[in-house]
Design a protein around this motif. Structure first.
Motif, PDB file in Angstrom:
ATOM      1  N   ASP A  78       0.836  -1.208   0.000  1.00  0.00           N
ATOM      2  CA  ASP A  78       0.000   0.000   0.000  1.00  0.00           C
ATOM      3  C   ASP A  78       0.868   1.254   0.000  1.00  0.00           C
ATOM      4  O   ASP A  78       0.577   2.220  -0.714  1.00  0.00           O
ATOM      5  CB  ASP A  78      -0.944   0.012   1.207  1.00  0.00           C
ATOM      6  N   LYS A  79       1.933   1.231   0.810  1.00  0.00           N
ATOM      7  CA  LYS A  79       2.837   2.395   0.837  1.00  0.00           C
ATOM      8  C   LYS A  79       3.487   2.602  -0.523  1.00  0.00           C
ATOM      9  O   LYS A  79       3.619   3.728  -1.000  1.00  0.00           O
ATOM     10  CB  LYS A  79       3.909   2.202   1.911  1.00  0.00           C
ATOM     11  N   ARG A  80       3.886   1.500  -1.134  1.00  0.00           N
ATOM     12  CA  ARG A  80       4.498   1.620  -2.460  1.00  0.00           C
ATOM     13  C   ARG A  80       3.502   2.163  -3.474  1.00  0.00           C
ATOM     14  O   ARG A  80       3.850   2.990  -4.313  1.00  0.00           O
ATOM     15  CB  ARG A  80       5.033   0.270  -2.927  1.00  0.00           C
ATOM     16  N   PHE A  81       2.259   1.694  -3.398  1.00  0.00           N
ATOM     17  CA  PHE A  81       1.240   2.218  -4.304  1.00  0.00           C
ATOM     18  C   PHE A  81       1.009   3.710  -4.056  1.00  0.00           C
ATOM     19  O   PHE A  81       0.807   4.482  -4.996  1.00  0.00           O
ATOM     20  CB  PHE A  81      -0.076   1.447  -4.172  1.00  0.00           C
ATOM     21  N   LYS A  86       1.855   9.194  -5.901  1.00  0.00           N
ATOM     22  CA  LYS A  86       2.471  10.521  -5.776  1.00  0.00           C
ATOM     23  C   LYS A  86       3.349  10.813  -6.984  1.00  0.00           C
ATOM     24  O   LYS A  86       3.350  11.926  -7.506  1.00  0.00           O
ATOM     25  CB  LYS A  86       3.290  10.605  -4.491  1.00  0.00           C
ATOM     26  N   ARG A  87       4.098   9.812  -7.424  1.00  0.00           N
ATOM     27  CA  ARG A  87       4.948  10.015  -8.597  1.00  0.00           C
ATOM     28  C   ARG A  87       4.103  10.297  -9.831  1.00  0.00           C
ATOM     29  O   ARG A  87       4.461  11.149 -10.645  1.00  0.00           O
ATOM     30  CB  ARG A  87       5.832   8.789  -8.833  1.00  0.00           C
TER      31      ARG A  87
END
Length: 186
Positions: A78-81, A86-87
């Motif tokens: 989830d953090k990576r998503f 954001k990117r």
């Protein structure tokens, strides 16, 4: 009766499998099972139930560990998503900025091209106006020169008469007609 015999064989094989596959040190410390045992159950049956309860407890612990590990991994995903989102937002902002700059550049180029066409139009208009005024001035000067070069009006009238005579003679004389045409007098 046969059913009871089959159940007894099944329990014996299960008990044997428990002893064979049991971890070392298992069975040294026997606690009372959490589930009350039915009355009249043999010691092997009690041991089998106790062993199954222990195995289920171990499996529950393993499942809890797996669940916690999976939850942690899902949180990391989830953090990576979120980072990827954001990117993507940053990339979208950059594309918006590039689009805006491109639109400004297209507008600027339109103004530059319009200005160049305007300058060319003004240049052509000035060129035509200058040519026209120059031709008028040249014609006027040549007329004045011709008129001033002839001293009298008599000479001018004489030249006109001579030109008429040449034109009349050119009607019958083809060689003279060509000469006058070449000079632009016919």
């Amino acid at each position: 009766m046969e059913k009871l015999h089959f159940i007894g064989k099944f329990l014996a094989v299960s008990l044997l499998a428990c002893f064979v596959f049991a971890p070392p040190g298992f069975g040294e410390q026997l606690d009372k099972p959490a589930v009350p045992l039915p009355p009249g159950l043999s010691k092997e049956g009690q041991f089998l139930i106790f062993y199954m309860e222990k195995r289920f407890d171990q499996m529950d612990k393993r499942f809890e560990e797996l669940r916690e590990d999976m939850n942690r991994r899902f949180e990391q995903v989830d953090k990576r998503f979120e980072q990827v989102d954001k990117r993507f937002e940053q990339v979208d902002k950059r594309f918006g900025e590039v689009n805006q700059r491109f639109s400004e550049l297209v507008t600027l180029m339109g103004w530059i091209v319009g200005g160049l066409f305007g300058l060319v139009a003004v240049f052509v208009a000035l060129l035509l106006w200058d040519r026209r005024t120059a031709v008028r001035a040249a014609v006027k000067e040549s007329k004045e020169e011709i008129v001033t070069s002839m001293e009298t009006e008599y000479e001018l009238a004489l030249v006109k008469k001579m030109l008429r005579a040449f034109r009349e003679k050119a009607r019958t004389d083809s060689e003279l007609a060509e000469i006058l045409r070449g000079l632009g007098l016919l």
